[in-house]
Design an enzyme around this catalytic site. Structure first.
Site, mmCIF file in Angstrom:
data_model
loop_
_atom_site.group_PDB
_atom_site.id
_atom_site.type_symbol
_atom_site.label_atom_id
_atom_site.label_comp_id
_atom_site.label_asym_id
_atom_site.label_seq_id
_atom_site.Cartn_x
_atom_site.Cartn_y
_atom_site.Cartn_z
ATOM 1 C CE LYS A 95 -4.026 -2.057 0.101
ATOM 2 N NZ LYS A 95 -4.898 -1.971 -1.069
ATOM 3 C CD GLU A 117 -10.174 3.809 0.507
ATOM 4 O OE1 GLU A 117 -10.059 5.042 0.414
ATOM 5 O OE2 GLU A 117 -9.453 3.015 -0.135
ATOM 6 C CB SER A 368 -0.142 -7.868 -1.335
ATOM 7 O OG SER A 368 -1.059 -8.633 -0.581
HETATM 8 C C1 LIG Z 1 -1.943 -7.027 2.533
HETATM 9 C C2 LIG Z 1 -2.975 -6.627 1.536
HETATM 10 N N1 LIG Z 1 -2.948 -7.200 0.327
HETATM 11 C C3 LIG Z 1 -3.857 -6.874 -0.619
HETATM 12 C C4 LIG Z 1 -4.868 -5.969 -0.373
HETATM 13 C C5 LIG Z 1 -5.780 -5.606 -1.503
HETATM 14 O O1 LIG Z 1 -5.036 -4.696 -2.236
HETATM 15 P P1 LIG Z 1 -5.359 -4.184 -3.705
HETATM 16 O O2 LIG Z 1 -6.679 -3.561 -3.606
HETATM 17 O O3 LIG Z 1 -4.279 -3.203 -3.994
HETATM 18 O O4 LIG Z 1 -5.336 -5.361 -4.592
HETATM 19 C C6 LIG Z 1 -4.933 -5.362 0.878
HETATM 20 C C7 LIG Z 1 -6.008 -4.400 1.168
HETATM 21 O O5 LIG Z 1 -6.263 -3.996 2.245
HETATM 22 C C8 LIG Z 1 -3.963 -5.678 1.843
HETATM 23 O O6 LIG Z 1 -3.980 -5.102 3.051
#
Ligand SMILES: Cc1ncc(COP(=O)(O)O)c(C=O)c1O
Lengths: 386, 267
Positions: A95, A117, A368
């Site tokens: 993020k 948000e 992510s």
């Molecule tokens: C660790 C993590 N991965 C993925 C996401 C979803 O991310 P994106 O909307 O950029 O795909 C989030 C959303 O809160 C997240 O916290």
């Protein structure tokens, strides 16, 4: 075969095929136009981009490594799984790539206050972090249910000086947080920059967030060749790379309690400033979603994903809560990495298809984020009182 | 001429301004809406704006959000709202009705299907808050083909360059949102409204209604001095929220007090 697929999206008004666009009340139209103009100027400005890259290198710690999860791959007995380690970023998720870009943009536009948000709280933390870093006031809207299930991140945001506003309307999750952020923005549009946390919302947000997140795929392309990534964009034009998006299957797509609009062929609809596939009932009311992961608990999807589905460039699948939880535990035990529950969905799908693939094939998973924020949720599910 | 155009033209000829009350259809329960609509007419409503409940009312403050929630708790759908208008039309053929809501329920029904059903029910205008002119070409054309006036918003932030885009598609009237904010906010600044309206009116041929933040006879009178129509929403919905006892009479009485104040503002 042509060596590059042609891809030139969105159009000038933010349409990805039938998706995207700008669906907001008139009060915000001028602000969105100003944002588009300023954004286009900023990314063409070498000084802006140099500062962005400097911050990514020195503040976030980029590039994030690509890691070969050898032990897990061997146990699964098929394709080699690689992880793009966004969990190692400052603040613990991808993020921050986006919030740095947008905070620099906010500063450039002379805005002193930012709002965001958040679902899992990762985007809220990343926003609070950059607000502290650049001296901006920060207000984060978070569904009351998510405030309860992601408590470590709520406290982190407060430590960073942000105000966290629990949202009690509707389903009390990400969708409702976004409604409330929109209401704040419409009220404070002169002073306030709205940092949207995902590739969604009215144009230019889906493009702008995508562009700031492209760093993940661009790095990965260099770090390894011909593989797949969750932040798809840099790979869209690379033929021979299968793109797989993993949605939240919740209790199972057949139960209706999920957050998987693409996998379940939801109808196209309009919400939060965009047109895209959207979970709704026969009367066009948005339905409540369910996912064990707060960051995925949302009825819509960014317009570019919807477009990639329409043109058949990407495939979309759903992973249920229990499958994601198993992958969460497996990565902890076999690789010594505690993944975010959101990322655990992608991991679970990799674990599902790896055994069906040859040992010399490669799966790249965008890990992510890290799972520290999810520890209370996991402990509760395991019946453990912390 | 549409029913809205006729009504507003007649008022203008009489040097009066339209009073446009807003309530949410199905609030507090579906069975009461038609009676409340008649009560509004009795109090002096020239046009009725009927809110279509939506699960995610992004442009609304807490009062109208709760109205939407109450209606949705009764399962009120866009089709149900059309049914209420049809019922109202049985005994009131003259008062124009404008549906106000969000794009998705209309999208879900389909513009064409909706327009046909809306005309059959006796709907005169439709305002979809989150459908700016850039995305409304097809929808506005469909509405007009069926004789429905597409109503658009203008805002304090609207630059001159956008007014023309709105004017090109709008008919009936345009709705000037008096403040930056959501419905129910109480920060109406009549002087700035007057200044912006003067600018807008030099570009517009349709009448201009003003809404958001008008909540008593005094603010209605002040706005009536500069606009063609006065829209009152949250204040009425609060009355609904206060309970069913004597509700229709309370709405009539409040609106009549507003009407009286506006008629002293004759220009
Ligand atoms: C660790 C993590 N991965 C993925 C996401 C979803 O991310 P994106 O909307 O950029 O795909 C989030 C959303 O809160 C997240 O916290």
């Amino acid at each position: 075969m042509n060596d590059k697929l042609r891809y030139n999206q969105p159009d000038a008004r933010g349409h990805f095929g039938q998706h995207g666009g700008i669906y907001v009340a008139e009060t915000l139209m001028a602000a969105l136009d100003e944002l588009r103009v300023e954004y286009e100027k900023a990314i063409a400005d070498p000084d802006f981009m140099a500062e962005y890259r400097y911050e990514l290198a020195h503040y976030v710690g980029r590039p994030s490594p690509v890691y070969h999860a050898k032990r897990w791959s061997e146990l699964l007995g098929g394709a080699q799984i690689y992880l793009k380690r966004e969990d190692l970023n400052h603040t613990g998720a991808h993020k921050v790539n986006n919030t740095i870009g947008q905070a620099l943009l906010a500063r450039r536009m002379g805005k002193k206050r930012v709002i965001a948000e958040t679902g899992a709280g990762q985007h809220g933390v990343a926003s609070a972090t950059v607000a502290a870093r650049y001296g901006l006031e920060c207000v984060v809207y978070m569904g009351a249910e998510d405030v309860a299930r992601q408590s470590p991140n709520v406290y982190r945001m407060k430590l960073l000086g942000a105000t966290v506003v629990p949202v009690t309307s509707g389903s009390k999750t990400l969708k409702d947080a976004m409604n409330e952020a929109m209401r704040d923005w419409v009220t404070n549009v002169d002073s306030t920059y709205y940092i949207i946390g995902t590739c969604a919302g009215p144009h230019p947000y889906p493009t702008l967030v995508r562009d700031f997140q492209c760093v993940i795929g661009e790095e990965a392309k260099v770090q390894m060749q011909d593989m797949i990534g969750r932040h798809f964009h840099p790979y869209v034009e690379v033929p021979g790379v299968r793109l797989i998006g993993v949605e939240a299957g919740g209790h199972g797509v057949e139960t209706g309690q999920h957050a998987a609009p693409l996998t379940t062929n939801a109808k196209v609809g309009v919400l939060h400033g965009q047109r895209s596939y959207l979970m709704q009932d026969a009367n066009g009311q948005i339905v409540e979603t369910h996912s064990v992961s707060a960051g995925l608990d949302y009825p819509g999807v960014g317009p570019e994903h919807s477009y990639l589905k329409d043109i058949g460039r990407a495939e979309y699948v759903a992973i249920n809560d229990d499958e994601a939880l198993k992958a969460f535990h497996d990565l902890c035990r076999f690789e010594g990495i505690i993944p975010a529950l959101e990322s655990s969905h992608a991991l679970a799908h990799a674990a599902k298809i790896a055994p069906t693939m040859a040992k010399d094939q490669v799966l790249l998973v965008n890990l992510s984020g890290r799972g520290d924020k999810d520890i209370p949720t996991i402990a509760k599910l395991d019946g453990i009182q912390l | 001429m549409s029913r809205i155009q006729k009504t507003l033209a007649a008022l203008k000829a009489d040097c009066r301004q339209a009073l446009i009350p807003f309530i949410t259809a199905g609030d507090p329960r579906p069975g009461l809406t038609v009676e409340l609509m008649h009560a509004l007419v009795k109090g002096g409503a020239d046009v009725i704006e009927l809110g279509v409940p939506f699960s995610d009312p992004m442009a609304d403050g807490p009062v109208i959000q709760r109205a939407s929630e109450r209606a949705l708790a009764h399962g009120v759908s866009l089709r149900d709202v059309l049914g209420m208008v049809a019922e109202f039309r049985k005994t009131d053929a003259g008062t124009p009705v404008v549906l106000m809501g969000y794009a998705n329920p209309v999208e879900a029904m389909g513009y064409q299907v909706f327009a046909q059903a809306a005309v059959a029910a006796g709907v005169d205008g439709v305002l979809t808050v989150d459908l700016p002119p850039e995305e409304a070409e097809e929808c506005a054309a469909t509405f007009k083909r069926h004789g429905i006036d597409p109503i658009f918003l203008l805002a304090p932030t609207t630059p001159v360059s956008r007014i023309q885009a709105v004017e090109r598609l709008a008919s009936g009237y345009v709705y000037y949102v008096s403040l930056k904010g959501v419905t129910g906010a109480a920060t109406l600044d009549v002087a700035s409204v007057a200044a912006k309206l003067a600018e807008l009116q030099s570009y517009l041929s349709v009448p201009v209604g003003v809404g958001f933040g008008i909540r008593d006879p005094e603010s209605a009178r002040a706005v009536a001095a500069v606009a063609d129509a006065v829209v009152i929403g949250s204040r009425l919905v609060q009355e609904v929220e206060a309970g069913e006892a004597g509700l229709a009479a309370r709405l009539t009485e409040f609106l009549a007090s507003v009407r009286a104040a506006m008629d002293t503002a004759r220009r």
